[in-house]
Write an enzyme that holds these catalytic residues in place. Structure first.
Site, PDB file in Angstrom:
ATOM      1  N   HIS A 270       0.920  -1.107   0.030  1.00 57.55           N
ATOM      2  CA  HIS A 270       0.023  -0.046   0.102  1.00 57.55           C
ATOM      3  C   HIS A 270       1.049   1.342   0.011  1.00 57.55           C
ATOM      4  CE1 HIS A 270      -3.566   2.435   1.014  1.00 57.55           C
ATOM      5  NE2 HIS A 270      -2.765   3.310   1.868  1.00 57.55           N
ATOM      6  N   GLU A 271       1.725   1.383   1.119  1.00 56.08           N
ATOM      7  CA  GLU A 271       2.713   2.546   1.231  1.00 56.08           C
ATOM      8  C   GLU A 271       3.666   2.697   0.085  1.00 56.08           C
ATOM      9  OE1 GLU A 271       1.668   4.499   3.150  1.00 56.08           O
ATOM     10  OE2 GLU A 271       0.469   3.211   4.361  1.00 56.08           O
ATOM     11  N   HIS A 274       1.816   4.606  -2.765  1.00 55.38           N
ATOM     12  CA  HIS A 274       2.009   6.139  -2.787  1.00 55.38           C
ATOM     13  C   HIS A 274       3.410   6.540  -3.192  1.00 55.38           C
ATOM     14  CE1 HIS A 274      -1.732   6.915  -0.438  1.00 55.38           C
ATOM     15  NE2 HIS A 274      -1.744   6.102   0.519  1.00 55.38           N
ATOM     16  N   GLU A 301      -4.657   7.654  -2.928  1.00 54.95           N
ATOM     17  CA  GLU A 301      -5.135   6.558  -2.309  1.00 54.95           C
ATOM     18  C   GLU A 301      -5.498   5.377  -3.181  1.00 54.95           C
ATOM     19  OE1 GLU A 301      -4.713   6.092   0.830  1.00 54.95           O
ATOM     20  OE2 GLU A 301      -5.764   4.274   1.001  1.00 54.95           O
TER      21      GLU A 301
HETATM   22 ZN    ZN Z   1      -2.978   5.344   2.061  1.00 59.06          ZN
END
Ligand code: ZN
Length: 508
Positions: A270-271, A274, A301
């Site tokens: 997830h990170e 980003h 996101e």
């Molecule tokens: Zn996030």
């Protein structure tokens, strides 16, 4: 004398440098800073000092003169989606928001949220909501004051002003027609799945693996996906996050728990989503300027969700990753086939913790937070009644009740940070991610075969050209529409969840 546009940009660069410094202090506070109260208090003074400096720069009386001159110069505004017009439009927006706030409120907000983060961490650890409650009351009060200064459209409400600050254009009236039917469809799908004749087998249940090995494994996977560690780093914090200090200095964090291996991997992916967005922003002179910055926050996101869910929780990904993870942790995972990781990563379980939830119920955690924070900002819910309201919402929506507030209303850092009007960007991000991934499947018909062979470059390249390298040229909805060819709807997300999950629950 330099032209007005050049003076405006020089000024904006000073703001960007100070902002990146604010972010760096925030990163340090979550990762490296001593945990004692003295350090937190000193940091809150540094944060307030910087917030004041940024605010003074943002409200400089020369800005409206420069902006006015630029906006009336037809040659600068000729291409409304070009870099120049984008910079002018975004600086106007920032100026409008900054000049609406009195300096004293800016500094108080910064100092209070900096201290509140510390109080939140201690209260969560001690499972003591009462210790945090006065901070939350203060933050709600300050958020309402900010919202009053910013204002909102006729027919709207205070929460809209806070939401628009995080996600331009987001409001209660734009969200309800999306979130309400989505919640109904998701709750119905959840019940349908849970009543199905089979369940995904959790072959990772009871597995406990060294955090050191997880750290090296996650790093290798994230690097394979395209995160460049020469232009970023990964550290640890209790609440994973990613900060874009600069395209060439991206800080992300993870957390590792020996028994939650796939959860740790999911959060690293997830990170990284980003982080890869931040590292792929447009290069060149415009780096410190709005046109070269990432969109806030739903699009950001979406990039994280796409990598975490559409890539990392797919069967194709596990065809590649299965052998790699077994080898890394050998022999601990030798008993788990590729399909076992895929099934373990895709069980739907109504639970208490948002960040550990599955792809489906995640959005229900968000709708609960949206309703509760909206009620607090409206004054319909007093912070002292939050734990009760939280219990009631969780019981009603997900059928679970937290045994303590640490697993209830103290689980997220957002409200302590003053990030009210933010949570729904997560669900918008999920909608955008699903729609983008469908478009990518059309554009790259063999994307699944590529993922299965560990080839992620074309996928990241597609995201780079359609999203990352666009900076803030378009607003979120325009950007998603351009990239996918259709307006934003919830259908791709619902299709994705049903197609993937129904067979795992034995539903045809
Ligand atoms: Zn996030």
């Amino acid at each position: 004398m330099k032209p007005d546009y050049e003076q405006l940009l020089d000024h904006q660069r000073q703001i960007s440098l100070l902002r990146a410094t604010q972010s760096l202090l925030g990163w340090d506070q979550e990762t490296m800073m001593p945990q004692g109260r003295g350090a937190a208090e000193y940091r809150s003074r540094q944060a307030a000092q910087l917030a004041g400096m940024v605010h003074r720069l943002q409200t400089d009386e020369r800005i409206p003169q420069w902006l006015g001159a630029c906006e009336s110069d037809a040659s600068l505004m000729a291409d409304p989606d070009g870099e120049t017009a984008t910079n002018i439009r975004e600086i106007r927006r920032e100026y409008r928001q900054a000049v609406a706030l009195p300096a004293a409120l800016v500094e108080e907000f910064s100092q209070t949220t900096s201290l509140a983060k510390h109080a939140w961490a201690a209260a969560r650890k001690a499972e003591d909501y009462a210790a945090f409650e006065p901070w939350l009351e203060r933050i709600i009060h300050l958020c309402r004051a900010r919202a009053e200064c910013w204002g909102y459209a006729p027919g709207g409400e205070l929460w809209d002003a806070l939401a628009d600050h995080h996600e331009p254009g987001m409001s209660v009236s734009s969200l309800l027609p999306v979130l309400n039917p989505l919640r109904e469809s998701l709750v119905a799908l959840m019940h349908e799945l849970l009543a199905g004749p089979r369940r995904p087998t959790d072959r990772m249940a009871g597995v406990s693996l060294s955090c050191d090995l997880q750290r090296s494994f996650n790093r290798a996977v994230v690097e394979k996906l395209g995160f460049d560690f020469s232009r970023g780093r990964s550290d640890e914090s209790s609440h994973p996050f990613c900060l874009p200090l600069h395209r060439d200095d991206v800080r992300m964090t993870s957390r590792y728990r020996s028994h939650l291996v796939l959860d740790g991997l999911g959060s690293a992916l997830h990170e990284a989503g980003h982080g890869i967005y931040n590292q792929n922003l447009p290069a060149g002179d415009g780096l410190d300027l709005p046109a070269g910055m990432p969109l806030r926050y739903a699009v950001h996101e979406s990039q994280a969700r796409l990598i975490e869910n559409h890539v990392g929780r797919s069967r194709s990904f596990w065809s590649w990753c299965g052998p790699v993870i077994r080898k890394h942790f050998s022999p601990s995972l030798d008993h788990v086939p590729d399909e076992g990781f895929f099934e373990s990563d895709n069980s739907v379980e109504p639970g208490l913790i948002r960040t550990e939830s599955d792809e489906l119920t995640y959005n229900l955690h968000i709708t609960i937070r949206f309703e509760l924070e909206r009620a607090m900002i409206r004054g319909d819910l007093n912070p002292c009644d939050l734990p009760g309201a939280w219990h009631e919402s969780y019981h009603k929506t997900l059928g679970v009740t937290p045994p303590s507030d640490a697993q209830g209303c103290l689980q997220d850092i957002h409200w302590a940070m003053g990030a009210i009007g933010y949570f729904p960007t997560y669900t918008l991000g999920n909608l955008y991610a699903a729609q983008l991934f469908e478009a990518m499947e059309h554009a790259l018909p063999d994307v699944h075969a590529m993922m299965a062979s560990g080839e992620f470059t074309p996928l990241v390249q597609w995201l780079k050209s359609n999203i990352h390298a666009q900076g803030r040229r378009y607003n979120a909805r325009e950007l998603i529409e351009k990239a996918t060819g259709c307006p934003v709807t919830a259908e791709p997300l619902l299709r994705h969840l049903r197609t993937k999950l129904a067979p795992l629950y034995g539903i045809g």
